[in-house]
Motif scaffolding. Structure first.
Motif, PDB file in Angstrom:
ATOM      1  N   UNK A 184       0.833  -1.204   0.000  1.00 14.86           N
ATOM      2  CA  UNK A 184       0.000   0.000   0.000  1.00 14.86           C
ATOM      3  C   UNK A 184       0.870   1.257   0.000  1.00 14.86           C
ATOM      4  N   UNK A 185       0.734   2.137  -1.016  1.00 17.32           N
ATOM      5  CA  UNK A 185       1.576   3.333  -1.068  1.00 17.32           C
ATOM      6  C   UNK A 185       1.254   4.334   0.035  1.00 17.32           C
ATOM      7  N   UNK A 186       0.014   4.337   0.524  1.00 17.43           N
ATOM      8  CA  UNK A 186      -0.349   5.317   1.534  1.00 17.43           C
ATOM      9  C   UNK A 186      -0.411   4.708   2.939  1.00 17.43           C
ATOM     10  N   UNK A 187      -0.162   3.423   3.035  1.00 15.78           N
ATOM     11  CA  UNK A 187      -0.063   2.796   4.357  1.00 15.78           C
ATOM     12  C   UNK A 187      -1.317   2.867   5.187  1.00 15.78           C
ATOM     13  N   UNK A 188      -2.437   2.423   4.631  1.00 10.48           N
ATOM     14  CA  UNK A 188      -3.691   2.560   5.362  1.00 10.48           C
ATOM     15  C   UNK A 188      -4.242   1.220   5.799  1.00 10.48           C
ATOM     16  N   UNK A 189      -3.540   0.138   5.502  1.00 10.67           N
ATOM     17  CA  UNK A 189      -4.039  -1.185   5.889  1.00 10.67           C
ATOM     18  C   UNK A 189      -3.347  -1.583   7.197  1.00 10.67           C
TER      19      UNK A 189
END
Lengths: 390, 210
Positions: free
Chosen positions: B97-102
């Protein structure tokens, strides 16, 4: 008048302005933007006006800065692809292409022929779409509010449908990968593409009938915002802005990246370098894009289906070094300069954005023109502010 | 080859250009009465009339079809027959995940040993950029992209769904994206069988809906 009039020979067909003794008034400063519909985003111009004539213009940038270059240093190479979509949100496919080209140069990844065909198709669809949209929005700036842009938006919608079929998203395509593309074209893509390629010339003809010889458009555009070839080169302008000034410089011809070396197409150039030339140049370039598409479709059908991704390692760690990959995006030379230190994240990630560089000559182009002309001169450069500020 | 763009500098009858343009708009005015609403309707010829006709949809009564590959918000899947979650908490999606939301927490059994089961799984839908890297990274067919479009909410907390709200039956995904599911279904079933062997009895089973 304190306006610096540029002394130059009049061009054939150009009217000599009638000398009127003008009243010198107090110079006033006016802000256009950052929130103004004609600035195509958040761009601020501090104008010094003498009456309605622009004496000086100072651009103010940075309202849309979101640290993309620094952000990318904290991401892996792959994770930066969705961020390139958001540079120039109108043409995300070409942004993807420029970035993956740079990484492929850096890591030495081979691309299968089918993937190259798909990439060229996507690039040229993006170019036609962008130019159709540009022509509409230029007319918007000219005051033909919303009618001409509807024509452009309608055609763009068909191309966005194609993008959605192939990539899953209309604008933030995120379609290209290192060594190829994310997925092969779906089955219902090719009939639709053929339909678009067959229909688009009729649309361009109609659009030209609607606008190009329109008296109002001609009197608004001709000899407004002239950018001479020498100045265009000196300012580093690329793409349609440079070619409208008469310089036949096209990276598709110079670099011959992807499949462009074996494709036959012309580079349309303008003669004067005014707004009218920039408008027409883009319409002719869209025609050339369709010519390219007609040539690529048979090439694509020769290649085996499914052969779309070259051998790229899953965690990409390019060798230490640097690479610059550039393509001819609809707006000009779009380049990515990458420095690798051997890790899975880039050491430096730099974008050479065409919109930003094409803004350079704006200051000298608008001097001496009226405010309403300034709006169309800015519009004719076809900038996307998201790409300018990054 | 270089090609000069013609500039239309020759004399033309004043007003002719305007009339030409108006004829175009007039043609559209009349032709739009021939309603060509079958643009983008599946099973019919797309864009039948080229550039003429009606191109808009009367949303929300009429909806444009959504292609199989459409990238909406990520959701989790579970198997219909066994009601077992596909997810094994391997963290591949969280890393991709590029935005690190998981945000995933791996489950542990009674002895404190790690088991292939996510005891907690949260996605910040409000930050998601719909890039689809999570679905590409997943080897288990556990995380896929939904086709749900109307995601506006009154409350921000509802955009931070936990696992219970993320889980969808695999048959739901098969309905919305048949070609995408066909690509991953066999692999997912095979890997789920392997996962079930390593999970304790009764763990990772979605409770039946009431």
């Amino acid at each position: 008048m304190t306006t610096e009039t540029v002394e130059r020979e009049r061009l054939p067909g150009e009217e000599v302005p009638i000398e009127v003794e003008e009243l010198e008034t107090e110079e006033i400063t006016v802000n256009i933007g950052p929130q103004h519909p004609s600035t195509h985003g958040v761009f601020r111009m501090i104008l010094r006006l003498q009456g309605e004539t622009v004496v000086g213009m100072e651009p103010v940038l940075g309202y849309l800065h979101r640290c993309q270059e620094k952000l990318a240093e904290g991401h892996t190479y792959l994770q930066s692809i969705p961020y390139t979509d958001r540079l120039d949100y109108v043409c995300s496919m070409t942004n993807n292409h420029a970035y993956v080209l740079a990484v492929e140069k850096l890591a030495g990844i081979e691309v299968p022929r089918r993937a190259e065909c798909i990439r060229v198709i996507m690039d040229e669809l993006t170019r036609t779409m962008n130019h159709a949209l540009f022509a509409g929005f230029l007319l918007n700036d000219m005051g033909a509010w919303l009618t001409p842009v509807q024509y452009g938006l309608r055609e763009r919608e068909k191309i966005l449908d194609l993008f959605e079929l192939a990539s899953g998203s209309r604008m933030m395509c995120n379609y290209m990968r290192f060594g190829g593309v994310a997925r092969d074209l779906p089955d219902d893509f090719m009939p639709l593409l053929n339909k678009v390629v067959a229909d688009f010339p009729a649309f361009l003809d109609e659009y030209e009938r609607l606008l190009t010889t329109n008296e109002i458009l001609m009197s608004r555009c001709k000899y407004v915002g002239i950018l001479p070839a020498e100045r265009a080169i000196a300012c580093g302008a690329t793409g349609p802005v440079l070619r409208a000034s008469g310089v036949a410089y096209d990276i598709r011809k110079v670099d011959r990246y992807s499949l462009y070396g074996e494709l036959d197409f012309d580079v349309p150039v303008g003669t004067v370098g005014d707004v009218y030339d920039r408008f027409l140049q883009r319409l002719y370039e869209a025609r050339q894009s369709l010519r390219i598409l007609q040539q690529v479709i048979p090439l694509l059908q020769e290649t085996p289906p499914g052969d779309i991704l070259g051998a790229a390692p899953k965690t990409l760690k390019p060798p230490a070094g640097e690479a610059y990959g550039r393509i001819e995006s609809p707006k000009g030379e779009l380049g990515f300069y990458l420095v690798s230190d051997g890790s899975d994240k880039p050491y430096r990630w730099r974008v050479r954005a065409p919109s930003f560089v094409n803004l350079t000559p704006l200051q000298e182009m608008v001097r001496g023109h009226k405010v309403a002309d300034l709006i169309i001169i800015f519009g004719s450069l076809d900038v996307t502010m998201a790409e300018v500020d990054r | 080859m270089t090609m000069r763009v013609p500039r239309h500098d020759k004399f033309q009858l004043p007003g002719l250009g305007l009339l030409k343009g108006l004829s175009v708009t007039l043609t559209h005015f009349f032709k739009s009465y021939r309603r060509m609403r079958n643009w983008r309707v599946p099973g019919k010829v797309p864009f039948p009339g080229g550039s003429y006709g009606i191109f808009t949809h009367q949303y929300p009564e009429e909806r444009a079809p959504i292609p199989d590959r459409y990238r909406g918000l990520p959701v989790l899947l579970y198997d219909d027959a066994t009601r077992a979650e596909f997810c094994t908490a391997c963290m591949a999606c969280a890393r991709a995940c590029p935005v690190g939301i998981i945000h995933i927490e791996q489950g542990i059994d009674a002895e404190g040993k790690k088991i292939p089961y996510a005891s907690s799984y949260t996605i910040d839908w409000d930050i998601c950029i719909n890039c689809g890297f999570c679905a590409e990274a997943c080897n288990f067919g556990a995380i896929v992209l939904d086709h749900h479009l109307e995601t506006a909410r009154y409350d921000r907390q509802t955009l931070r769904p936990t696992k219970e709200r993320l889980l969808r039956p695999a048959s739901y995904y098969e309905k919305i994206a048949p070609t995408m599911w066909a690509e991953i279904r066999e692999d997912a079933a095979k890997r789920l069988a392997g996962t079930m062997k390593r999970r304790p009895e009764g763990v990772g089973i979605v409770p039946p809906a009431r």
